[in-house]
Design a protein around this motif. Structure first.
Motif, PDB file in Angstrom:
ATOM      1  N   ARG A  17       9.424  34.368  -6.190  1.00 23.10           N
ATOM      2  CA  ARG A  17       7.956  34.303  -6.229  1.00 23.10           C
ATOM      3  C   ARG A  17       7.509  33.669  -4.915  1.00 23.10           C
ATOM      4  O   ARG A  17       7.401  32.441  -4.782  1.00 23.10           O
ATOM      5  N   SER A  18       7.295  34.507  -3.938  1.00 24.14           N
ATOM      6  CA  SER A  18       6.982  34.034  -2.592  1.00 24.14           C
ATOM      7  C   SER A  18       6.414  35.198  -1.796  1.00 24.14           C
ATOM      8  O   SER A  18       6.226  36.295  -2.310  1.00 24.14           O
ATOM      9  N   GLY A  19       6.155  34.961  -0.541  1.00 25.20           N
ATOM     10  CA  GLY A  19       5.629  35.998   0.331  1.00 25.20           C
ATOM     11  C   GLY A  19       4.983  35.378   1.546  1.00 25.20           C
ATOM     12  O   GLY A  19       5.048  34.166   1.750  1.00 25.20           O
ATOM     13  N   TYR A  20       4.334  36.220   2.352  1.00 23.65           N
ATOM     14  CA  TYR A  20       3.803  35.736   3.622  1.00 23.65           C
ATOM     15  C   TYR A  20       2.378  36.210   3.848  1.00 23.65           C
ATOM     16  O   TYR A  20       1.986  36.528   4.964  1.00 23.65           O
ATOM     17  N   SER A  21       1.607  36.234   2.762  1.00 24.93           N
ATOM     18  CA  SER A  21       0.229  36.720   2.857  1.00 24.93           C
ATOM     19  C   SER A  21      -0.802  35.656   2.505  1.00 24.93           C
ATOM     20  O   SER A  21      -1.992  35.857   2.736  1.00 24.93           O
ATOM     21  N   GLY A  22      -0.351  34.541   1.936  1.00 25.70           N
ATOM     22  CA  GLY A  22      -1.280  33.544   1.427  1.00 25.70           C
ATOM     23  C   GLY A  22      -1.678  33.802  -0.010  1.00 25.70           C
ATOM     24  O   GLY A  22      -2.380  33.002  -0.620  1.00 25.70           O
ATOM     25  N   GLU A  23      -1.219  34.922  -0.565  1.00 28.14           N
ATOM     26  CA  GLU A  23      -1.515  35.278  -1.950  1.00 28.14           C
ATOM     27  C   GLU A  23      -0.295  35.032  -2.836  1.00 28.14           C
ATOM     28  O   GLU A  23       0.834  34.920  -2.356  1.00 28.14           O
ATOM     29  N   ASP A  24      -0.541  34.963  -4.144  1.00 23.97           N
ATOM     30  CA  ASP A  24       0.564  34.993  -5.086  1.00 23.97           C
ATOM     31  C   ASP A  24       1.328  36.295  -4.865  1.00 23.97           C
ATOM     32  O   ASP A  24       0.750  37.307  -4.446  1.00 23.97           O
ATOM     33  N   GLY A  25       2.613  36.269  -5.129  1.00 23.26           N
ATOM     34  CA  GLY A  25       3.361  37.498  -4.938  1.00 23.26           C
ATOM     35  C   GLY A  25       4.850  37.303  -5.101  1.00 23.26           C
ATOM     36  O   GLY A  25       5.328  36.215  -5.454  1.00 23.26           O
ATOM     37  N   PHE A  26       5.575  38.374  -4.824  1.00 23.94           N
ATOM     38  CA  PHE A  26       7.013  38.403  -5.061  1.00 23.94           C
ATOM     39  C   PHE A  26       7.709  39.154  -3.930  1.00 23.94           C
ATOM     40  O   PHE A  26       7.138  40.068  -3.329  1.00 23.94           O
ATOM     41  N   GLU A  27       8.940  38.746  -3.661  1.00 20.14           N
ATOM     42  CA  GLU A  27       9.804  39.523  -2.789  1.00 20.14           C
ATOM     43  C   GLU A  27      10.997  39.969  -3.624  1.00 20.14           C
ATOM     44  O   GLU A  27      11.577  39.168  -4.375  1.00 20.14           O
ATOM     45  N   ILE A  28      11.338  41.240  -3.512  1.00 19.51           N
ATOM     46  CA  ILE A  28      12.328  41.852  -4.391  1.00 19.51           C
ATOM     47  C   ILE A  28      13.453  42.439  -3.553  1.00 19.51           C
ATOM     48  O   ILE A  28      13.246  43.382  -2.786  1.00 19.51           O
ATOM     49  N   SER A  29      14.645  41.873  -3.687  1.00 23.21           N
ATOM     50  CA  SER A  29      15.838  42.416  -3.049  1.00 23.21           C
ATOM     51  C   SER A  29      16.472  43.404  -4.014  1.00 23.21           C
ATOM     52  O   SER A  29      16.791  43.063  -5.155  1.00 23.21           O
ATOM     53  N   VAL A  30      16.654  44.636  -3.559  1.00 16.07           N
ATOM     54  CA  VAL A  30      17.096  45.724  -4.427  1.00 16.07           C
ATOM     55  C   VAL A  30      18.158  46.534  -3.693  1.00 16.07           C
ATOM     56  O   VAL A  30      18.111  46.657  -2.462  1.00 16.07           O
ATOM     57  N   PRO A  31      19.156  47.079  -4.404  1.00 21.59           N
ATOM     58  CA  PRO A  31      20.115  47.961  -3.734  1.00 21.59           C
ATOM     59  C   PRO A  31      19.386  49.065  -2.973  1.00 21.59           C
ATOM     60  O   PRO A  31      18.417  49.647  -3.472  1.00 21.59           O
ATOM     61  N   ALA A  32      19.842  49.341  -1.766  1.00 19.59           N
ATOM     62  CA  ALA A  32      19.136  50.269  -0.886  1.00 19.59           C
ATOM     63  C   ALA A  32      18.934  51.639  -1.519  1.00 19.59           C
ATOM     64  O   ALA A  32      17.874  52.256  -1.354  1.00 19.59           O
ATOM     65  N   ASP A  33      19.930  52.107  -2.270  1.00 21.21           N
ATOM     66  CA  ASP A  33      19.819  53.450  -2.839  1.00 21.21           C
ATOM     67  C   ASP A  33      18.876  53.519  -4.037  1.00 21.21           C
ATOM     68  O   ASP A  33      18.595  54.613  -4.546  1.00 21.21           O
ATOM     69  N   LYS A  34      18.378  52.374  -4.479  1.00 21.08           N
ATOM     70  CA  LYS A  34      17.429  52.342  -5.596  1.00 21.08           C
ATOM     71  C   LYS A  34      16.030  51.914  -5.147  1.00 21.08           C
ATOM     72  O   LYS A  34      15.105  51.845  -5.962  1.00 21.08           O
ATOM     73  N   ALA A  35      15.882  51.624  -3.861  1.00 17.26           N
ATOM     74  CA  ALA A  35      14.627  51.051  -3.367  1.00 17.26           C
ATOM     75  C   ALA A  35      13.451  52.010  -3.498  1.00 17.26           C
ATOM     76  O   ALA A  35      12.348  51.609  -3.888  1.00 17.26           O
ATOM     77  N   GLU A  36      13.653  53.270  -3.169  1.00 15.99           N
ATOM     78  CA  GLU A  36      12.536  54.212  -3.221  1.00 15.99           C
ATOM     79  C   GLU A  36      12.046  54.408  -4.650  1.00 15.99           C
ATOM     80  O   GLU A  36      10.831  54.444  -4.899  1.00 15.99           O
ATOM     81  N   ASP A  37      12.967  54.510  -5.594  1.00 11.95           N
ATOM     82  CA  ASP A  37      12.560  54.665  -6.996  1.00 11.95           C
ATOM     83  C   ASP A  37      11.762  53.450  -7.461  1.00 11.95           C
ATOM     84  O   ASP A  37      10.749  53.592  -8.166  1.00 11.95           O
ATOM     85  N   PRO A  70      -3.380  39.036  -5.961  1.00 20.48           N
ATOM     86  CA  PRO A  70      -3.685  38.426  -7.259  1.00 20.48           C
ATOM     87  C   PRO A  70      -3.260  39.268  -8.458  1.00 20.48           C
ATOM     88  O   PRO A  70      -3.108  38.741  -9.557  1.00 20.48           O
ATOM     89  N   GLN A  71      -3.064  40.572  -8.260  1.00 18.39           N
ATOM     90  CA  GLN A  71      -2.608  41.434  -9.347  1.00 18.39           C
ATOM     91  C   GLN A  71      -1.104  41.721  -9.275  1.00 18.39           C
ATOM     92  O   GLN A  71      -0.595  42.548 -10.037  1.00 18.39           O
ATOM     93  N   ALA A  72      -0.394  41.035  -8.379  1.00 15.66           N
ATOM     94  CA  ALA A  72       1.039  41.292  -8.221  1.00 15.66           C
ATOM     95  C   ALA A  72       1.798  41.025  -9.517  1.00 15.66           C
ATOM     96  O   ALA A  72       2.697  41.788  -9.897  1.00 15.66           O
ATOM     97  N   GLN A  73       1.457  39.943 -10.207  1.00 21.47           N
ATOM     98  CA  GLN A  73       2.144  39.634 -11.462  1.00 21.47           C
ATOM     99  C   GLN A  73       1.922  40.736 -12.489  1.00 21.47           C
ATOM    100  O   GLN A  73       2.866  41.163 -13.166  1.00 21.47           O
ATOM    101  N   ALA A  74       0.700  41.216 -12.605  1.00 19.94           N
ATOM    102  CA  ALA A  74       0.402  42.270 -13.576  1.00 19.94           C
ATOM    103  C   ALA A  74       1.161  43.551 -13.249  1.00 19.94           C
ATOM    104  O   ALA A  74       1.640  44.255 -14.151  1.00 19.94           O
ATOM    105  N   VAL A  75       1.284  43.853 -11.966  1.00 17.10           N
ATOM    106  CA  VAL A  75       2.013  45.060 -11.560  1.00 17.10           C
ATOM    107  C   VAL A  75       3.489  44.933 -11.907  1.00 17.10           C
ATOM    108  O   VAL A  75       4.082  45.833 -12.516  1.00 17.10           O
TER     109      VAL A  75
END
Length: 410
Positions: A224-244, A189-194
């Protein structure tokens, strides 16, 4: 899917009634060895170790099953605030028609799935599944209209086979596995705020909407999707920037790293399938109660009905009803019923009628939850059945899915 998905391997067997379950284990569909030297690593592997994650082999990858807080707390934190999951082991596949036409790519892929892809609007995604010649499910997936191409996200345990399947059957398309990208899931529920700390426009997105936006000046594809039943997001990011990016999200006081253990219990409470457990090549989409994912235009009488593998069986199930049905199950008491437990119509070994496919203790429901297949005649909510657990017959009640109320932003 392993996600909103998304489902990626066999069910994690977790004793969620304990703070730090002692018998956590994950097994692979392909029986890979536990030798760490042969396991792949996601771009967030070092971050997982620095956060104290317990790592396990999962779908050929060394993955975090839990962090020091434990599965129960991770699950409840995601339901109450925001959890960050590493799902980079999943396959991100670009499908583009050689003609450059989205319609050509969509119609080509429709030959492999019973889903309306041609009618999918740009910037939207849709759940679907590859079907086999006998009407079973080869894999479940998410499909996005990216304007001039499709982005298909598939399960980790199936991605090589899925890419080969598409390459062999989509002769007029280029099929490319994007191995230089990571995938993060921010759920709760706080995914949007984050996420709003990095991009203010997130509040305008609706469920299953997809946009390409810069996060810290890095081009990311956000759904804006996911697999938890909660609001949320999936973010595709270049691999070398993922940790940051992951570290930036985790700086928010409401966001914590979450492992595969909690991800499994979250999706089960939400009534979502895990490929290899709840759906596979022996289950039709209709048996699995996934007919909602087959749009009218692809059903009997629709303008583009049929034309995909196994259409005869699936259309028969749609028209006449399946012989069996995936249902929710609520065992009595506190003891969870695990996958592969037999289901019986009566408290007797002479009456096996089905099998549990997923089961665990539901932290949010404060009791055991399960899914499984029963004859259609026993699929009505309220029906009493029994599960065999260590030689005893445990009463269960057939229950409508999901077990919790989803909080997707429609």
């Amino acid at each position: 899917m392993d996600r909103g998905g998304s489902n990626t391997g066999t069910l994690l067997c977790l004793n969620l009634s304990r703070r730090n379950p002692p018998n956590l284990e994950a097994s692979l569909l392909d029986d890979q060895t536990n030798d760490q030297s042969v396991l792949k690593q996601t771009p967030l592997h070092d971050l997982h170790l620095s956060l104290g994650a317990r790592m396990v082999p999962f779908a050929g990858y060394d993955m975090p099953v839990q962090y020091p807080a434990g599965v129960m707390k991770e699950h409840l934190h995601t339901r109450a605030a925001a959890g960050l999951f590493d799902v980079s082991h999943m396959g991100q596949v670009l499908v583009k028609a050689k003609s450059g036409s989205y319609a050509d790519a969509a119609l080509a892929l429709e030959k492999l799935v019973p889903v309306d892809i041609l009618g999918l609007k740009e910037g939207r995604q849709r759940y679907g599944f590859f079907t086999s010649d006998n009407g079973g499910i080869l894999d479940d997936l998410m499909i996005t209209n990216r304007g001039d191409h499709l982005l298909v996200v598939v399960n980790a345990s199936c991605k090589e086979a899925d890419v080969a399947h598409m390459t062999a059957n989509l002769a007029d398309c280029e099929v490319t596995l994007l191995e230089d990208r990571a995938l993060l899931a921010l759920q709760g529920p706080q995914a949007q705020a984050v996420l709003a700390e990095l991009w203010a426009g997130v509040s305008d997105m609706k469920f299953m909407e997809v946009r390409e936006v810069p996060l810290h000046d890095v081009p990311c594809i956000i759904s804006r999707s996911g697999y938890s039943g909660e609001d949320g997001f999936e973010i595709s990011v270049p691999a070398d920037k993922a940790e940051d990016l992951a570290k930036s999200l985790l700086e928010h006081p409401n966001c914590e790293a979450i492992g595969l253990g909690a991800r499994d219990s979250l999706r089960l409470e939400a009534g979502l399938c895990l490929y290899g457990n709840d759906i596979d090549t022996t289950t039709s989409p209709i048996e699995a109660a996934l007919e909602w994912a087959i749009q009218k235009v692809r059903r009997p009488g629709g303008d583009r009905a049929g034309g995909y593998p196994g259409a005869a069986r699936i259309e028969e199930d749609l028209t006449s009803g399946p012989v069996r049905r995936r249902v929710g199950l609520k065992p009595e008491g506190k003891a969870p019923v695990r996958a592969h437990a037999g289901i019986f119509a009566e408290e007797s070994p002479e009456s096996p009628v089905g099998e549990v496919t997923s089961g665990t203790f539901g932290p949010s429901t404060e009791g055991p939850v399960a899914m499984g297949y029963v004859p259609a005649s026993l699929a009505q909510p309220g029906t009493r059945v029994f599960a065999e657990v260590r030689g005893k017959y445990l009463p269960m009640t057939v229950t409508a899915l999901p077990f919790i109320t989803p909080t997707y932003k429609r």
